[in-house]
Every structure is written in C-alpha cells, then in structure tokens.
Design an enzyme around this catalytic site. Structure first.
Site, mmCIF file in Angstrom:
data_model
loop_
_atom_site.group_PDB
_atom_site.id
_atom_site.type_symbol
_atom_site.label_atom_id
_atom_site.label_comp_id
_atom_site.label_asym_id
_atom_site.label_seq_id
_atom_site.Cartn_x
_atom_site.Cartn_y
_atom_site.Cartn_z
ATOM 1 N N LYS A 117 -36.105 -29.594 -9.300
ATOM 2 C CA LYS A 117 -37.031 -28.847 -10.153
ATOM 3 C C LYS A 117 -36.305 -28.144 -11.281
ATOM 4 O O LYS A 117 -36.847 -27.976 -12.364
ATOM 5 C CB LYS A 117 -37.846 -27.838 -9.327
ATOM 6 C CG LYS A 117 -38.952 -28.488 -8.530
ATOM 7 C CD LYS A 117 -40.070 -27.500 -8.236
ATOM 8 C CE LYS A 117 -41.156 -28.139 -7.403
ATOM 9 N NZ LYS A 117 -42.129 -27.168 -6.883
ATOM 10 N N LYS A 199 -43.729 -41.886 -5.604
ATOM 11 C CA LYS A 199 -44.858 -41.352 -4.861
ATOM 12 C C LYS A 199 -46.040 -41.034 -5.781
ATOM 13 O O LYS A 199 -45.817 -40.594 -6.914
ATOM 14 C CB LYS A 199 -44.382 -40.052 -4.179
ATOM 15 C CG LYS A 199 -44.991 -39.805 -2.827
ATOM 16 C CD LYS A 199 -44.310 -38.649 -2.138
ATOM 17 C CE LYS A 199 -45.232 -37.465 -2.062
ATOM 18 N NZ LYS A 199 -44.694 -36.337 -1.304
ATOM 19 N N LYS A 202 -49.902 -35.752 -8.624
ATOM 20 C CA LYS A 202 -50.865 -35.247 -9.596
ATOM 21 C C LYS A 202 -50.221 -35.053 -10.952
ATOM 22 O O LYS A 202 -50.899 -35.048 -11.972
ATOM 23 C CB LYS A 202 -51.553 -33.946 -9.172
ATOM 24 C CG LYS A 202 -51.018 -33.217 -7.971
ATOM 25 C CD LYS A 202 -51.873 -31.977 -7.660
ATOM 26 C CE LYS A 202 -51.224 -31.047 -6.677
ATOM 27 N NZ LYS A 202 -51.464 -31.356 -5.288
#
Ligand code: TRP
Length: 333
Positions: A117, A199, A202
């Site tokens: 991240k 994967k 969203k």
C-alpha cells in the site's frame, strides 16, 4: 479469558466501494452461513481502517450504509450475530492505542500489505497505514475471538494479532484468547474477468473486470460475455486457461456443481454458450438479495435504527476486555 460455550468468529469488512462478486462468493456468503453452523459470530464494517487511504467523505458514509444493508439483505440474523460499524464502538481505537505500545516498529515494517500500500499510495504513507495491524488486532482481541476467517492477503495480519496477544498474555497473564485464522472450506477465489491473473477488486481500473453485487442483469450479462478467455473453445479446467478456470470457479460456487459436471454439461458447446450460462447463474443468485437490499436501503430510518442499536451490544462485550487491559497496564479505571 472468557468462558463461552460457542466458539466465537470475528470478521470485519472494508467498505470503500460496493462489494464485488469476489467479496460475495469468496467471503460474505460463507461468513453468513457460519451463523447457522453453531458459531457465535461478531461482524463489523471496518470504516476506521478505510481512513488509511484518503476517502471522499460522502462516499465512505454511503458505502458503509450500503454494505450494512447488503449484509442484512443476505440474511445476516441480528438475533444470532452482532453486526456493527467499527467507528461506533470507541473501544477499538482505545485498545488499538495500547496495542501500538506493545508492537515493534520492525514487525510492522515487515507487513507485506504495508509495503504494497505504501508503494501504491506513495504520497500518503500515513501512520495509520503503518499501525493498521494494531487496530485490526484490537478488533479481534476485544471480542476474545477464537477464529478469524480470512483470505491469504489478511493471514499475516491475523498472525501479528496472535503474536501481540501472546506477548501481552506473557507479560500480564491470560488476557486475550489467541485467535486462529480460519480458511473457509468453500471460499472461492474470484479473479478479474479482464485479467484472470489478478484478484477481482473494487478498485480495478477496468470496470469490466469486476462484477458489483448491485450490477443489473444486463450489465452482468455484458461483462461475462466480454470476459477474457483463451484461444481455445473447450470448457475444461486446465493450465493456461485461467479465464475459463475462473468462470468455472464462479459457476461451481453459484450452482454447487463440480468441475467434472460442468465439463460434461458444456461438452462440445464452447465459450459462446458457457459465458451466458455463468452470467444467468450469477443473476439468479443475486436477484433475491438485490430485491431485499432495495427494500432495506429505501427505509433509511430502519437502517439507521438497526446499526445504531448494535453499537451498545458490541460495546458491552468490548468494554469487558478493555477494562481488564487498562487495569493490567496500570491505567486508572
Ligand atoms: N483488514 C481487513 C480487510 O481489509 C478488514 C478487517 C479489519 C478485518 N479488521 C478486521 C478482518 C478484523 C478480520 C478481522 O479485509
């Protein structure tokens, strides 16, 4: 440690967008089933965790309420399960601070999610992103959870929660149940329809790659028809056929059919028939939930009353642990 007869399961969900078919098949659907399998379930929406990445305030609020309504529409039973919004239970932030002081800089630096991240959001590597695992440990340990159902990406966070619990118990005596990761039996790993090596997410830039649980039937059909497959045509699970493998996984998860049954069903039929069949199965699976969802979100007063009423239930459990911890570390209570 608490003496519960039933084993407790704890899970929380980030609500930074509408849930995807991947969230639904990979996690939510299985978690809802656990309430029927004799577990004491505690579930929540992790809105504090969402703040580690900059959010549009109105969006976060909207997605949080929608996610709440979606789980109710799926059949989450508030008689059996406590289901709350993390920020409405201040004990999470309180315990997280204390756990920060029992977690080493070096341990947090090794977390792969932090590394990923901070590479992705290089302009906002905030302290919350770094101490994210301490808040997650607080989420878990406050409720003396026995099991935490997680996918591979969160396993390391459950492990650090275990390490923190064991360390604390070692210093102060039994305080926390040491949680175990629970790898769900039927958890499907749903990949992007456009890039079956990554994967379904969203935040995927290519919206054709992900199915939102709120997509209408036409959109679902269109996205499945455009799904990336390979140059072959046989509906068969195999190497180099990641796109088809993913579609088979989705079809299997929704219909309960085995891969052999699916191969037989589509023998000689090709992708042109298989893709719309997967879409139809997904549409049929989501339709009744979408209908209930629409009724729930339309009744704003009911929704608000419902989540507000859950906060004190969670607080009552959480405060027992927090008070014990405060006393042990020398805070005045
Ligand atoms: N970090 C989890 C995720 O992104 C969400 C989460 C927050 C969680 N607190 C938790 C999951 C406690 C399990 C237990 O998916």
């Amino acid at each position: 440690m608490e003496n519960q007869e039933k084993k407790r399961i704890l899970s929380m969900y980030q609500c930074t967008g509408t849930f995807t078919l991947g969230n639904y098949l990979g996690a939510l659907r299985n978690h809802i089933k656990l309430q029927e399998e004799g577990y004491d379930c505690v579930y929540a929406l992790a809105d504090l965790h969402a703040l580690t990445v900059r959010q549009v305030p109105a969006g976060l609020r909207k997605y949080t309420k929608e996610a709440y309504a979606w789980l109710l529409a799926m059949g989450l039973d508030l008689e059996k399960t406590v289901f709350f919004i993390q920020s409405q239970v201040p004990q999470h932030s309180q315990l997280a601070w204390i756990l920060n002081c029992y977690t080493q800089f070096g341990e947090l630096s090794r977390m792969t999610q932090f590394k990923d991240k901070s590479a992705k959001h290089a302009d906002n590597i905030n302290a919350g992103l770094f101490t994210y695992p301490c808040l997650m440990a607080a989420d878990i340990l406050l409720y003396q959870a026995d099991y935490v159902p997680v996918g591979a990406d969160q396993k390391q966070h459950v492990e650090i929660a275990r390490d923190i619990a064991e360390r604390f118990n070692g210093i102060y005596g039994g305080t926390f149940t040491v949680p175990e990761p629970m790898i769900p039996k039927h958890g499907a790993r749903v990949m992007s329809l456009q890039n079956p090596l990554s994967k379904m997410s969203k935040s995927d830039e290519n919206q054709n790659g992900n199915i939102s649980v709120l997509d209408d039937p036409d959109t679902i059909m269109r996205k499945f028809k455009r799904a990336k497959t390979d140059s072959g045509s046989e509906v068969r699970f195999g190497e180099g056929k990641e796109g088809v493998n993913n579609l088979m996984g989705i079809y299997a998860a929704v219909t309960g059919k085995s891969y052999e049954e699916i191969e037989r069903e589509f023998a000689g039929k090709g992708y042109g028939e298989f893709k719309p069949a997967v879409a139809e199965a997904v549409i049929a699976e989501l339709r009744p939930i979408q209908e209930r969802y629409r009724q729930i979100v339309a009744d704003k007063a009911f929704l608000e009353e419902t989540y507000r009423a859950q906060a004190p239930r969670a607080q009552a459990i959480a405060q027992r642990t927090l008070s014990r911890v405060m006393k042990k570390v020398g805070l005045v209570i």
